[in-house]
Design an enzyme around this catalytic site. Structure first.
Site, mmCIF file in Angstrom:
data_model
loop_
_atom_site.group_PDB
_atom_site.id
_atom_site.type_symbol
_atom_site.label_atom_id
_atom_site.label_comp_id
_atom_site.label_asym_id
_atom_site.label_seq_id
_atom_site.Cartn_x
_atom_site.Cartn_y
_atom_site.Cartn_z
ATOM 1 N N TYR A 48 13.092 31.107 -11.272
ATOM 2 C CA TYR A 48 12.009 30.163 -11.599
ATOM 3 C C TYR A 48 12.193 28.803 -10.913
ATOM 4 O O TYR A 48 11.269 27.993 -10.907
ATOM 5 C CB TYR A 48 11.872 29.950 -13.115
ATOM 6 C CG TYR A 48 11.693 31.199 -13.936
ATOM 7 C CD1 TYR A 48 11.355 32.413 -13.336
ATOM 8 C CD2 TYR A 48 11.858 31.183 -15.314
ATOM 9 C CE1 TYR A 48 11.202 33.565 -14.095
ATOM 10 C CE2 TYR A 48 11.707 32.330 -16.075
ATOM 11 C CZ TYR A 48 11.387 33.520 -15.452
ATOM 12 O OH TYR A 48 11.255 34.653 -16.203
ATOM 13 N N HIS A 106 18.378 39.993 -14.488
ATOM 14 C CA HIS A 106 16.922 39.798 -14.457
ATOM 15 C C HIS A 106 16.167 41.093 -14.165
ATOM 16 O O HIS A 106 15.225 41.446 -14.858
ATOM 17 C CB HIS A 106 16.576 38.725 -13.417
ATOM 18 C CG HIS A 106 15.230 38.106 -13.630
ATOM 19 N ND1 HIS A 106 14.925 36.848 -13.187
ATOM 20 C CD2 HIS A 106 14.107 38.566 -14.235
ATOM 21 C CE1 HIS A 106 13.668 36.560 -13.521
ATOM 22 N NE2 HIS A 106 13.148 37.593 -14.154
#
Ligand code: NAP
Length: 271
Positions: A48, A106
């Site tokens: 991010y 992730h």
């Protein structure tokens, strides 16, 4: 804030702030507002690109570190043993914290055995740099494999989950194995606001479709991490605990599944 208990006895707040898409000054402002409103659980990821912006908000806030629950995620290209340890150290520096409350893989990487990544994560847990360990975007077979190697280590699987993507089989498997699911994109990236059933129920009970979707998840002992960027949305999403969840709303929402997957995992055997 309601919390769920992980298999190791630690607790995870049932609601967190998703920060994908928030960067820079906007991210710092939103996280600060969220903390002021009472959020204590922040979900981020290396991908991010907002760790430093989040760190700024954490450092400017009066909230004590031990009241916070910070989740971050290791990118799939960084899952080799040495690289994972290196990435984790970098992420801690960027976030300006000494430990993650939860560190996740992730996305799975078929070229790197999950056992290898979990070995590194186990070490991070042992030396106190990660309090809890988990995975994200793991299907039942992948989760099974991870649990075979490290049954006690893997506490959370973060996956896409909302009323129009009701992954019952994955949820059942997770519960049987004492793994908590965290729902990402819990508002179906805003699509819940166009759902006529949720809109009608919302009008009937004076709730927003977001509140109904989040409460539906929390009733199932699923953690929800909605992303919001205005104070009004942050506030609205936090107000999902202190009211009765109408029985007919619960019943109708069980029927909304459309296998509406918004984020393509790129592998076929999901649920
Ligand atoms: N592990 C993974 O692979 C993975 C993948 C995707 C997402 N995630 C995590 O999950 C988090 C949430 O998912 P998401 O960002 O995809 O989508 P989401 O939370 O389902 O939806 C976010 C959208 O809903 C809007 N919204 C939020 N609250 C609202 C409210 N009360 N009223 C009206 N609109 C509202 C937001 O608008 P505003 O911004 O204008 O408020 C934004 O457009 C991410 O931020 C990230 O932390 C993880």
């Amino acid at each position: 804030m309601k919390q769920f208990e992980l298999k190791n006895g630690n607790k995870i707040p049932a609601l967190g702030l998703g920060t994908s898409g928030l960067r820079g000054e906007e991210c710092t402002t939103v996280v600060k507002q969220a903390l002021e409103l009472g959020y204590r659980h922040i979900d981020t990821a290396d991908m991010y690109g907002n760790h430093r912006a989040i760190a700024e908000a954490l450092n400017e806030s009066d909230v004590e570190r031990n009241e916070l629950f910070i989740t971050s995620k290791i990118q799939s290209q960084d899952l080799e043993y040495k690289q994972l340890l290196k990435s984790a150290a970098r992420l801690l520096t960027e976030l300006d914290i000494k430990y993650f409350d939860l560190l996740l893989i992730h996305w799975p990487n078929p070229d790197i055995p999950v056992e290898e990544s979990l070995k590194a994560m186990q070490e991070l847990k042992e030396d106190g740099r990660a309090i809890n360990i988990g995975v994200s975007n793991f299907t039942i077979p992948l989760l099974k494999e991870a649990l075979e190697h490290h049954p006690d280590l893997v506490t959370v699987n973060q996956v896409e989950f909302h009323p129009t993507l009701y992954q019952k089989n994955l949820l059942d498997f997770a519960f049987k194995n004492d793994v908590i699911l965290t729902a990402y994109s819990p508002l179906a990236q805003g699509e819940v606001f166009n759902n006529s059933v949720l809109k009608d129920l919302g009008e009937k009970y004076d709730k927003t479709p977001a509140q109904l979707a989040l409460r539906w998840l929390i009733e199932k002992d699923i953690v929800a991490i909605p992303k919001a960027s205005s104070k009004a949305h942050l506030k609205n999403n936090l107000d999902v605990f202190d009211w009765n969840f109408p029985v007919d709303a619960a019943r109708e929402m069980e029927l909304l599944d459309q296998n509406n997957r918004l984020i393509d995992p790129g592998y076929p055997d999901f649920d």
